[in-house]
Structures are given as structure tokens and as C-alpha cells.
Design a protein around this motif. Structure first.
Motif, mmCIF file in Angstrom:
data_model
loop_
_atom_site.group_PDB
_atom_site.id
_atom_site.type_symbol
_atom_site.label_atom_id
_atom_site.label_comp_id
_atom_site.label_asym_id
_atom_site.label_seq_id
_atom_site.Cartn_x
_atom_site.Cartn_y
_atom_site.Cartn_z
ATOM 1 N N ASN A 60 0.824 -1.206 0.000
ATOM 2 C CA ASN A 60 0.000 0.000 0.000
ATOM 3 C C ASN A 60 0.858 1.257 0.000
ATOM 4 O O ASN A 60 1.022 1.888 1.023
ATOM 5 N N THR B 160 -7.827 9.571 3.135
ATOM 6 C CA THR B 160 -8.499 8.532 2.353
ATOM 7 C C THR B 160 -7.976 8.589 0.928
ATOM 8 O O THR B 160 -7.609 9.641 0.415
ATOM 9 N N ASN C 190 -8.720 6.727 -2.905
ATOM 10 C CA ASN C 190 -9.249 5.711 -3.813
ATOM 11 C C ASN C 190 -8.542 5.890 -5.143
ATOM 12 O O ASN C 190 -7.538 6.600 -5.228
ATOM 13 N N ASN C 191 -9.040 5.262 -6.165
ATOM 14 C CA ASN C 191 -8.241 5.180 -7.392
ATOM 15 C C ASN C 191 -7.681 6.490 -7.910
ATOM 16 O O ASN C 191 -6.562 6.548 -8.378
ATOM 17 N N GLN D 60 -3.831 -0.645 -7.674
ATOM 18 C CA GLN D 60 -5.067 -0.119 -7.130
ATOM 19 C C GLN D 60 -4.911 0.008 -5.628
ATOM 20 O O GLN D 60 -4.446 -0.896 -4.968
ATOM 21 N N ASN E 119 -6.843 1.427 -1.970
ATOM 22 C CA ASN E 119 -8.047 1.945 -1.359
ATOM 23 C C ASN E 119 -7.797 2.087 0.140
ATOM 24 O O ASN E 119 -7.730 1.095 0.862
ATOM 25 N N LYS F 128 -8.966 3.848 3.727
ATOM 26 C CA LYS F 128 -10.144 4.531 4.256
ATOM 27 C C LYS F 128 -9.924 5.166 5.606
ATOM 28 O O LYS F 128 -9.898 6.376 5.750
#
Lengths: 380, 380
Positions: A133, A168, A170-171, A197, A199, A201
Motif C-alpha cells: 500500500n 483517504t 481511492n483510485n 489499485q 483503497n 479509508k
């Protein structure tokens, strides 16, 4: 361990790792700085368990020699004395060597320090972060994001999760949000994740960690890689490794707080408004919360006022670029408004109100990536 | 009262008189600034009873208008708010006017402050000093003298007279002496009194007063007149009137403390010695008195060392220009030595010792007007 190093480079690294060192730690050796010498260069480490910082000085960089006469090894030195000693040394280079009983000798010109060090094996191992990540920003963009959000974190521990900034991802969008429940700051950034990818949160980074990180990273376009695990986040540049724990708990949903329509909209010069509120707050200092009042007047005029009964009153008139919608009288914390206006760099600021008792939005003119929210104070 | 004034000039005057204002005064109105407007200009006054400062802004100076639209009068404003308000005003000029009920209106651009003032007749009258006992120095010479002596005054109240600087004046010599009984600083100045014979002996000026005065007077060759009465001293420049009480009591005779011969004399580079002692003191910080040790070595070498058992040791080697006389080992407060060396501007400093337990003299090379004395510390 032994090496000879450029004093200024060593001092810069010391100042970086000192940002993580606290005198109030439960593990005594963490009040020290760990120094590790290898043929590749010198690595300094500072940590207070929450934040850990490693700063690396390569032996050679772009053909320039920074460190010489290296005999690999490591030691822990007391952070209370080491920075001052290095700063005050007479020459531009300093030789540091250690003896087997953890004595540290620091030699520069006619100056010789003999310090008691500590066994580096007693220094806690920093966790090595294994994660997929990760994504990359530039130093200056990250500094900008920190500046635009971190001021709004809570400074009280009643809701610990609010002392952090919620990140946060996302893509295609990175969002940072901070709120102390009286005001909110958010920054949106469109990014393209090339490799994978991602993600993310419920990543909540302590405000304090971001504040310290901001002091260390330089204002340039070099890349900084950000990696996240369950409970830690790592910021990494060529020679810096900044690890912070993440905050436990669920960050509140903030998007529903943001009004989707407005009744009064003001467009006005940012600096003029900031200065007027700053002056109005001079006579609102002794009030709880530093409350000032804003009123729309005819002809695109704004009146901002502050009042302390024993001292006096101030009335500031500001000529706005435009005032649209309903008339408005509203009171709010001058400090929150000043914090919000200070990070707005555009010439004009747009403020959207939905009534005297509803949160209002502050944003730069023609920029939808920065949004700030303040809750008014009931005074009418 | 009414006038329009250049903001920067007003602010400068405010900052001057603020030096005399304390929030801990027994007469509440003394927490305020008195403002008096006449056609000649604006006079500001601040006082804490011990020190009183008047700063005058002439309406016109060298053909330049500083103050306009004057309606004479006076008022007292709260010093807690007034300086910040003036500093933050939007325009370069400000209009100040008062109403009959002691309200003060401050108007600049769209900014209007309405403050509660106080009756100027309740502000104590400053004493008017009538004396023939006055002489004149230049601002820069007075600043120099203050810097060279005031650091050595006592900061504890056990012997209040030692918290002041003793000024003596006879026909051709002005002397300033300060001592806290562990060290002494003195400055001699040859002067020619043109107008009258003056003989001042037991004049003791509070160190605090001289410190504040030094912050206000500018570094230039304009004259500053000094007048002395039984219990007050007045420093006066064109637009400044600085009045301080004198300390009660007899200042001790200090001349007999100064050794008239020496056994060891050191001549060495001032800056090098200062830096070496500064570094040695890093590891002497936790000792009482911050003690470092100085030893003469062969070949004109000096060794300065500091030691804190738990932390470590530092040894500094300094190559002196010359060491004459007996070998020497002596210990002293690094702080006192640094204070003394900091005011020496000549490249080399001369230090005269008469033994490890006797006071020693520090002075610039080739300058007999500055003399400093330090008592050593018994460690051997």
C-alpha cells in the motif's frame, strides 16, 4: 566505530531525528540518538515510540565526499548534549570514534569531547514496514496538504481520534480531512496511481506527526513515498525515513456536515478580510472563544466588529467584491477564521453561509480542492 | 484632544514608554499610557514609579510634518491593548480623538476603535528635575558603557545596592562599576567638563533601568544629557526623557579588590578563548556554577576542561599568543568568563592571574579603560 564527517551535514541530520526525541519517554535509551556507521554512510535514529525518524548521510553523493575514514559500528549518544556539542565545534569536519566500553570521542581541531554512550543493542529495533500500500507525492505537495489541514485537528484528548488527520485514497483521489468538531479543514488532490489499485479509508495520522514531518521535509519537488499498514504510516525520501503510528478508532463521517447550498455568498479580498478580523479580535480576546461579529451591509460592504465591555469596541468596514443572497448577521471565533484565511493563497476568498446558526464554508476563489468549514457561535 | 499622526512614529514612541510600564504596579492608572497633544507635538508617558519615560513626537521636524489637525488635550489609554491596535492599523496614518467622557476613538481607513480611556488628571505628575549636576555623553558611548558594566550587577536582592551600577565622576574622569561580589566590571572614561565642576560619588543606578535605557537609545553620536539629584537620575535626548530612581545605600569600595600585581599573564585570541570556554561549559552545565578549569601548558598552550561525571569530559586546547610567569591551574565559572569575554572587542585579550585562589583581571589588549575581575572557584 569511527568516521570523519562534514559538521553541517551531521548537524542537519541530528536536527531531523531530534524531532522524534522526547525527554518524557518510558524507555530511557530513547532519550538518545542512535548512530550507525557503514561504508555507505552514517545513519542517525531518533524515536519516542510514536514517531521514529531515520536520517541517512551517504558517504558520497554526486561525486562529493561527505564521510571519510569509516570503520563500521554503532553507538547511542545522549541527545541532551550531542546537538550543542556538534554545533559549537571549531572546524568544519569532526571525527567521531568509539571505544569498546561505549565511550564516544568527538574530535575537531583543539576540541576533544569524551562522552559516555550506551550499548546500541539495547536500542529498540524499528519495525520494518512490508506493504504494497504505497503511493508517491512530491515534498512540496505534501507540505502544502499538511499546512492546509493539520491546523484544524483537535488539541484536546477528549476525542483522541480528532487529534489526527484522516487520509483517504481511492483510485484517483486523495483526501485529507481534519476537524476538532468546531471547524473542519479538507484538501482534495487528484492523483493517478500508476502501479496498483489502492483503497485507504480509515487512516488517521496524528497531527503532531504531520507537524514534525512538515518541519523536516524540504520545499522541493523530490518524491516522497507514503506507505500504510494497519497501524503505521511511513514517509520516505532518499535519505529520510519517517515512521508514525496511526490513531486507533473510527474517524467520523464528515461529508454530511458540509452544506450543499448557500443563502449568502461573499467574495472578498483575502488579505483585507484577514487583517480586519485580526484587528477586530484584539478587542475580543478576553471573550470566551474570541468571538467577532460579521454583518452584511448595503453596497457590498461588510462590517466586522469585536467588543469587550470594560475595554471598548472595534468596527471594521470591508468593501467586498460581491455579496449575493440574503442579508446576514453571524458570530464566530476570530481564531478559527484567521486560521482558515491564513492558508488561502488566492487573492480573493469565497465564503458561503446558510444562515446565522449553520456551518459556513471558506474556500479560495476558483479552487475546489480546498474547503474549510466553521461552526458559528450563538450570540444573537 | 485630537490629532492625526504617522503610525510608525507613534508606534516607536509607544514601544519606548512601554519599557517603563509594568502590569504589577500599585497605582492602577500606571498600567496606562498617558498621551498629551499640544501644537508642538505629541508626548507619551509611561511609568512604574521606579522608571518614568517620556517620548515626544514633534509636529514638524526638519520640514517634515509628523502630526496634523491637532486639538490640544490629554488622555490615558490602556497599555495592554493600545500598542497592538496601533501596530495593526491598515493605513500609514491614524486619527486619534477623545470625547468628554474619556472615550478614545482610533480611526484608520475602514478601521474604528472606541476605547475606554481614563482621566489624565489622575495620572501622577512626574517630578521635574532641577539640578546643576549635569553632563553630556553621546548615545553610542553611553550604550557602550552600559553594555560593558551592567551584565555584572547582582540579580538577587540579598544586597540590593549591588543590583545597581555605581557611577562616579570627578573633574576629568567618569567611572562605572558593577559587581555581584563574585565578579566585577568597570569602565573608565576621560571626559572634559566644560561648564562646571562636578563631583558625583555614591550614585547607584538600578541595573534594570540601564538595561531598559540601552534598549531605547539609538546607536548614534547624538548627545545625551545626564542629570543627577539626591535620589534620581535623568537621561535626556532631543525627544526622550528617561528618569530613574537611584538606589539607597552606600556602594562598597571596590578599588582595593583589584590586584596590583600579577604572577601569570596570558595574552590570547579573544574569540578562540571564548569559543573554547563555551564548549567546555557544555559539560559543566550540571555543576553548580558551571565551573571549568584552565591550565597553562608548555609552548604557550592553554588547556580548558569541563567535566560532568555521568555525561563525560571535554578538553580544549588553545594556542595563546603569550604566557608569562608562573604555571597556573585555576577553576572559575564559565558563565562569568563568557560574560566578560563577550564585551571585549579587541582581537586579543589579556588575563592577569595572581594565583589559583586570587581574583584575576580580564582586559582588552592595549586598553586600560575596561577592566573585569572574576573570583575563582576552589576545586583543587
Amino acid at each position: 566505530m569511527k568516521f570523519t564527517i562534514q559538521k553541517d551535514l551531521l548537524l542537519e541530520s541530528i536536527q531531523h531525528v531530534m524531532k522524534a526525541i522526547s525527554s518524557r519517554v518510558t524507555i530511557p535509551i530513547l532519550t538518545g540518538i542512535k548512530i550507525e556507521a557503514s561504508y555507505e554512510g552514517i545513519k542517525l535514529t531518533g524515536s519516542d515510540s510514536d514517531i521514529s525518524i531515520e536520517s541517512f548521510i551517504p558517504s558520497e553523493e554526486d561525486g562529493i565526499i561527505h564521510v571519510e575514514n569509516i570503520e563500521p559500528g554503532s553507538i547511542v549518544v545522549q541527545s541532551k548534549y550531542f546537538p550543542d556539542i556538534i554545533r559549537k565545534l571549531p572546524l568544519k569536519t569532526v571525527e567521531i570514534n568509539t571505544t569498546e566500553d561505549y565511550k564516544v570521542n568527538i574530535i575537531s581541531g583543539g576540541s576533544e569531547f569524551h562522552l559516555n554512550g550506551q550499548d546500541p543493542n539495547e536500542y529498540p529495533q524499528l519495525p520494518v514496514l512490508y506493504t504494497e500500500n504505497s503511493f508517491t507525492l512530491s515534498n512540496s505537495v505534501l507540505k502544502e496538504i499538511i499546512k492546509q489541514t493539520v491546523y484544524a485537528v483537535s488539541t484536546v484528548e477528549t476525542r483522541p481520534i480528532l487529534t489526527g488527520v484522516n487520509m483517504t485514497l481511492n483510485n484517483d483521489a486523495l483526501n485529507f480531512v481534519a476537524t476538532d468538531s468546531h471547524r473542519l479543514a479538507s484538501r482534495h488532490l487528484s492523483i493517478e496511481l500508476v502501479e496498483n489499485q489502492l483503497n485507504l479509508k480509515n487512516v488517521v495520522i496524528p497531527g503532531k506527526s504531520l507537524g514534525e514531518l512538515n518541519k523536516i521535509i524540504e520545499e522541493n519537488d523530490d518524491p516522497i513515498s507514503i506507505s500504510v499498514t494497519e497501524n503505521q504510516i511511513l514517509f520516505q525520501t532518499k535519505n529520510l525515513y519517517f515512521l508514525s503510528r496511526l490513531l486507533d478508532g473510527n474517524y467520523p463521517e464528515t461529508s454530511r456536515l458540509i452544506p450543499d447550498h448557500s443563502k449568502t455568498t461573499i467574495l472578498t479580498n483575502t488579505k483585507q478580510l484577514l487583517n480586519a478580523i485580526d484587528r477586530a479580535s484584539l478587542l475580543a480576546r478576553e471573550n470566551k472563544n474570541n468571538v467577532v461579529k460579521l454583518e452584511t451591509k448595503g453596497n457590498n460592504r461588510l462590517e466586522i466588529s469585536g467588543h469587550t465591555p470594560e475595554v471598548g469596541q472595534v468596527i471594521e468596514e470591508v468593501n467586498a467584491e460581491a455579496i449575493d443572497g440574503e442579508e446576514l448577521k453571524i458570530s464566530f471565533s476570530a481564531k478559527y477564521m484567521l486560521d482558515a484565511l491564513k492558508i488561502i493563497e488566492s487573492e480573493n476568498v469565497k465564503i458561503e453561509f446558510t444562515g446565522a446558526m449553520r456551518p459556513f464554508i471558506i474556500k479560495p476563489e476558483n479552487d475546489h480542492d480546498i474547503l474549510q468549514l466553521i461552526l458559528p457561535v450563538r450570540t444573537f
